[in-house]
Write a protein that holds these residues in place. Sequence first.
Motif, mmCIF file in Angstrom:
data_model
loop_
_atom_site.group_PDB
_atom_site.id
_atom_site.type_symbol
_atom_site.label_atom_id
_atom_site.label_comp_id
_atom_site.label_asym_id
_atom_site.label_seq_id
_atom_site.Cartn_x
_atom_site.Cartn_y
_atom_site.Cartn_z
ATOM 1 N N VAL A 256 -11.417 70.141 49.399
ATOM 2 C CA VAL A 256 -11.398 69.121 48.346
ATOM 3 C C VAL A 256 -10.208 69.461 47.455
ATOM 4 O O VAL A 256 -10.268 70.391 46.650
ATOM 5 N N ARG B 44 -7.954 65.164 44.563
ATOM 6 C CA ARG B 44 -9.197 64.517 44.994
ATOM 7 C C ARG B 44 -9.049 63.625 46.213
ATOM 8 O O ARG B 44 -9.915 63.608 47.062
ATOM 9 N N GLN C 205 -14.256 63.261 40.987
ATOM 10 C CA GLN C 205 -14.469 64.612 41.523
ATOM 11 C C GLN C 205 -15.787 64.689 42.280
ATOM 12 O O GLN C 205 -15.861 65.289 43.354
ATOM 13 N N ILE D 165 -16.268 65.624 46.344
ATOM 14 C CA ILE D 165 -17.173 66.667 46.863
ATOM 15 C C ILE D 165 -18.213 66.042 47.785
ATOM 16 O O ILE D 165 -18.502 66.563 48.867
ATOM 17 N N LEU E 257 -16.677 75.170 52.463
ATOM 18 C CA LEU E 257 -16.068 74.222 51.537
ATOM 19 C C LEU E 257 -15.023 74.946 50.698
ATOM 20 O O LEU E 257 -15.307 75.992 50.098
ATOM 21 N N LEU F 131 -12.664 74.410 47.462
ATOM 22 C CA LEU F 131 -12.569 73.549 46.285
ATOM 23 C C LEU F 131 -11.407 74.003 45.408
ATOM 24 O O LEU F 131 -11.352 75.177 45.011
ATOM 25 N N PRO G 279 -12.030 72.055 40.658
ATOM 26 C CA PRO G 279 -12.890 70.868 40.549
ATOM 27 C C PRO G 279 -13.211 70.448 39.125
ATOM 28 O O PRO G 279 -13.609 69.302 38.904
ATOM 29 N N LEU H 155 -22.565 72.815 42.263
ATOM 30 C CA LEU H 155 -22.114 74.027 42.943
ATOM 31 C C LEU H 155 -23.279 74.984 43.183
ATOM 32 O O LEU H 155 -23.379 75.608 44.249
#
Length: 231
Positions: free
Chosen positions: A81, A85, A136, A140, A151, A153, A156, A172
């Motif tokens: 991610v 975005r 955001q 996700i 994942l 990130l 974020p 999260l």
Amino acid sequence: MLELDNIHSYYGKSHVLEGVSLHVDAGELVTLLGRNGAGKTTTLKSIMGLVDTRRGHITFEGHDVTGQQPFHIARRGVALVPEHRGIFSILTVEENLKISVRRGSRWQLEDIYQWFPRLKERRRNSGNALSGGEQQMLAIARALLNDPRILLLDEPTEGLAPVIIDEIVKILAAIRKEGLPVLLVEQNLRVCEAVADRHYILEQGQVVYHGSADDFQADPSIRDRYLALSA
């Protein structure tokens, strides 16, 4: 599960990562910290095959993925991610989600709407009509629908209001509880300390610290040395 062994990555002739080694085990949430320009985003891009990695090895679930094409790495279950975005602004929220669903994914659209009630409320709105926090969440959620094995990130919570950051922290924590490993690049230490099992700190393309969440929290000198703004 994911292991970087002495990787050296470049943008053209610019040597950005100079021997980065780290690992993320099954079920862990690991943060990658550091000042701006330390190489955090480049590390994520190296894992995804988006940056020229000339030395070292990147292994995921026992497979050497160093130098593979990004779509091959994504097919193995590595989901990024990115900071920008990357949602489709002209599509609705639900259209953004539906094009990401992978058959057999452990997360389906109804699960996403339970985790992200804001997205259900805004499901008919186009991507460009969402706030930064909603975008955001959509990014996700879209990654989860693709049934990732890990994942990645990138920042974020950057630029988000505190109330939205709290929602991201809850998400999260829920992802961690589900057992999905996460490598998180994040500047907000409050977020990192709330969710992480371990921390790495990068400085000038090198790992200068690695420790458990408890060790990191117990030693404020680490933050002063590597994360405070320079005078």
